[in-house]
Design a protein around this motif. Structure first.
Motif, short mmCIF file in Angstrom:
data_model
loop_
_atom_site.label_atom_id
_atom_site.label_comp_id
_atom_site.label_asym_id
_atom_site.label_seq_id
_atom_site.Cartn_x
_atom_site.Cartn_y
_atom_site.Cartn_z
N VAL A 15 2.92 -60.78 -24.87
CA VAL A 15 1.98 -61.59 -25.64
C VAL A 15 0.56 -61.38 -25.14
O VAL A 15 -0.39 -61.23 -25.93
N ASN A 16 0.40 -61.36 -23.81
CA ASN A 16 -0.93 -61.12 -23.22
C ASN A 16 -1.49 -59.78 -23.68
O ASN A 16 -2.65 -59.68 -24.10
N LEU A 17 -0.68 -58.74 -23.59
CA LEU A 17 -1.13 -57.41 -23.95
C LEU A 17 -1.44 -57.32 -25.45
O LEU A 17 -2.39 -56.64 -25.85
N MET A 18 -0.66 -58.03 -26.25
CA MET A 18 -0.90 -58.03 -27.69
C MET A 18 -2.23 -58.70 -28.02
O MET A 18 -3.02 -58.19 -28.84
N LEU A 19 -2.50 -59.84 -27.38
CA LEU A 19 -3.75 -60.55 -27.63
C LEU A 19 -4.96 -59.72 -27.22
O LEU A 19 -5.96 -59.65 -27.93
N LEU A 20 -4.86 -59.08 -26.05
CA LEU A 20 -5.96 -58.26 -25.58
C LEU A 20 -6.14 -57.02 -26.45
O LEU A 20 -7.27 -56.58 -26.71
N ALA A 21 -5.04 -56.47 -26.93
CA ALA A 21 -5.12 -55.31 -27.81
C ALA A 21 -5.82 -55.69 -29.12
O ALA A 21 -6.64 -54.93 -29.66
N LEU A 22 -5.51 -56.88 -29.63
CA LEU A 22 -6.15 -57.36 -30.84
C LEU A 22 -7.65 -57.55 -30.62
O LEU A 22 -8.47 -57.20 -31.46
N TYR A 23 -7.99 -58.12 -29.47
CA TYR A 23 -9.41 -58.35 -29.16
C TYR A 23 -10.17 -57.03 -29.10
O TYR A 23 -11.20 -56.86 -29.75
N PHE A 24 -9.67 -56.08 -28.31
CA PHE A 24 -10.36 -54.80 -28.15
C PHE A 24 -10.34 -53.99 -29.45
O PHE A 24 -11.27 -53.23 -29.72
N GLY A 25 -9.30 -54.18 -30.23
CA GLY A 25 -9.20 -53.42 -31.47
C GLY A 25 -10.07 -53.97 -32.59
O GLY A 25 -10.54 -53.21 -33.44
N LEU A 26 -10.29 -55.29 -32.58
CA LEU A 26 -11.00 -55.92 -33.69
C LEU A 26 -12.42 -56.37 -33.35
O LEU A 26 -13.16 -56.79 -34.24
N ARG A 27 -12.83 -56.28 -32.09
CA ARG A 27 -14.13 -56.84 -31.72
C ARG A 27 -15.30 -56.12 -32.39
O ARG A 27 -16.39 -56.67 -32.49
N ALA A 29 -18.13 -59.00 -39.09
CA ALA A 29 -17.85 -60.14 -39.98
C ALA A 29 -16.73 -61.01 -39.42
O ALA A 29 -16.81 -62.25 -39.48
N LEU A 30 -15.70 -60.36 -38.90
CA LEU A 30 -14.58 -61.11 -38.33
C LEU A 30 -15.01 -61.89 -37.10
O LEU A 30 -14.64 -63.07 -36.93
N SER A 86 -3.70 -63.85 -18.83
CA SER A 86 -3.85 -64.99 -19.73
C SER A 86 -5.25 -65.59 -19.62
O SER A 86 -5.89 -65.92 -20.62
N LEU A 87 -5.73 -65.74 -18.38
CA LEU A 87 -7.08 -66.27 -18.18
C LEU A 87 -8.12 -65.33 -18.77
O LEU A 87 -9.10 -65.78 -19.40
N TYR A 88 -7.91 -64.04 -18.60
CA TYR A 88 -8.85 -63.06 -19.15
C TYR A 88 -8.83 -63.11 -20.68
O TYR A 88 -9.89 -63.03 -21.32
N ALA A 89 -7.65 -63.25 -21.26
CA ALA A 89 -7.52 -63.32 -22.71
C ALA A 89 -8.24 -64.56 -23.26
O ALA A 89 -8.93 -64.50 -24.29
#
Length: 364
Positions: A17-29, A33-34, A107-110
């Motif tokens: 879950v942590n890796l997925m959240l961070l991947a989403l952040y780095f992928g979508l940042r 507009a988002l 988790s804290l980083y995310a």
């Protein structure tokens, strides 16, 4: 191997879950507009709601959390070392302890990326206001610095001073004025409108000085804290800087600019003087690099009271120069800024000069 992973299934799910959240952040940042929508509709309201709760006490919640985190780290290490020694399968127990620590860190980083990292990828203050940093000609830099020197000469005697001629406005007065200093600027820039809660004085301010910080905005709880161990002459403009972060502005250069602008326009003598002083320091440093003789010529026009503040401030920070803690802290913070898209890292503080020259040209 399958049995091993099943045995630590919860930890592995947590890691995924942590890796997925961070991947989403780095992928979508990079999706402006988002990021704008995310901050406007989710993270900013959430920070404000948490901040209102934190500001029900004058005690720094951030400091309390830092103390708890330190105690928690020590307890986690001691407890797991003892558990590993007692365990029959020491490798498995050590793996569980290590993976648990990694998950907590991720988790804290995310959470930090969600609550603050996204702000580095939203519309900047320059884009919202139309005030852009531009290439500065030496003559424009000289004129702007001279203007700040003149304003310092006008405002230096409008604030209380001690027997040494140094800035002596009481801390209570500085903190009490904080919630209203942005009012005049908000009329000029509606995008800055915000219900300011003020800032909190750090009880461990000496530690902040050792690490080289004058203030910090802890976005995860929407709380601003300032160093009250360092000389007070720059404290008002530091507060204005931290209140700019409260408005969702991540860029350090833009917050420094706003710290000067909000302070000088506030109508409060202590804040006005502090803002002109902060601006002069930035402009003067830049001028000294390109025209040292011109810098010293302007410096001669500063009142002795301003020189007293500069001496006090320089002497205070000189005692912390080149200590290991400060160097490590600077490198970590520089790396954090760059990881969030602030390409110049800590050096981005210097580009505030471009914005000051661009904005104050009309006043000269």
């Amino acid at each position: 191997m399958k049995t091993f992973f099943k045995k630590h299934l919860k930890l592995h799910i947590w890691l995924a879950v942590n890796l997925m959240l961070l991947a989403l952040y780095f992928g979508l940042r990079g999706n402006r507009a988002l990021m704008n929508s995310l901050t406007r509709n989710i993270t900013t309201p959430l920070k404000h709601a948490i901040g209102k709760l934190c500001y029900r006490t004058d005690i720094s919640v951030m400091e309390g959390l830092c103390v708890l985190a330190g105690v928690g780290v020590i307890a986690y290490v001691v407890w797991n070392v003892a558990a590993i020694r007692k365990a029959q399968n020491r490798r498995g127990r050590a793996y569980k302890a290590l993976l648990g620590a990694v998950n907590i860190g991720l988790s804290l980083y995310a959470v930090f990326c969600l609550m603050w990292g996204v702000n580095f990828w939203t519309d900047s203050f320059q884009e919202q206001s139309g005030i852009y940093a531009q290439s500065v000609e030496p003559e424009d830099l000289l004129k702007t610095t001279a203007y700040f020197v003149a304003q310092l000469a006008k405002t230096a005697d409008e604030v209380p001073r001690n027997e040494s001629g140094e800035f002596a406005v009481p801390l209570e007065d500085i903190l009490a004025a904080a919630p209203t200093i942005y009012d005049p600027v908000e009329k000029r820039f509606p995008e800055l409108v915000f219900d300011d809660p003020g800032v909190k004085a750090m009880r461990f301010s000496r530690i902040m000085s050792i690490t080289g910080f004058t203030g910090v905005y802890f976005a995860c709880i929407g709380e601003s804290n300032v160093n009250v161990d360092s000389p007070f002459c720059l404290l008002p403009s530091t507060i204005a800087h931290e209140l700019a972060h409260q408005r969702g502005i991540a860029s350090e250069q833009e917050c420094n600019f706003l710290g000067v602008l909000a302070s000088t326009a506030s109508g409060d003598p202590a804040y006005a003087y502090s803002g002109w002083l902060l601006g002069f320091i930035h402009l003067g440093n830049a001028l000294y690099q390109v025209a040292p003789d011109a810098y010293w010529a302007l410096r001669a026009y500063l009142p002795e009271s301003v020189e007293a503040d500069l001496r006090q401030n320089n002497a205070y920070w000189a005692q912390f120069e080149d200590n290991v803690v400060e160097q490590v802290s600077e490198k970590v913070y520089d790396g954090m800024l760059k990881s969030y898209g602030e390409s110049n890292g800590i050096q981005s503080y210097g580009t505030v000069v471009d914005m000051l020259v661009a904005y104050y040209q009309d006043a000269i």
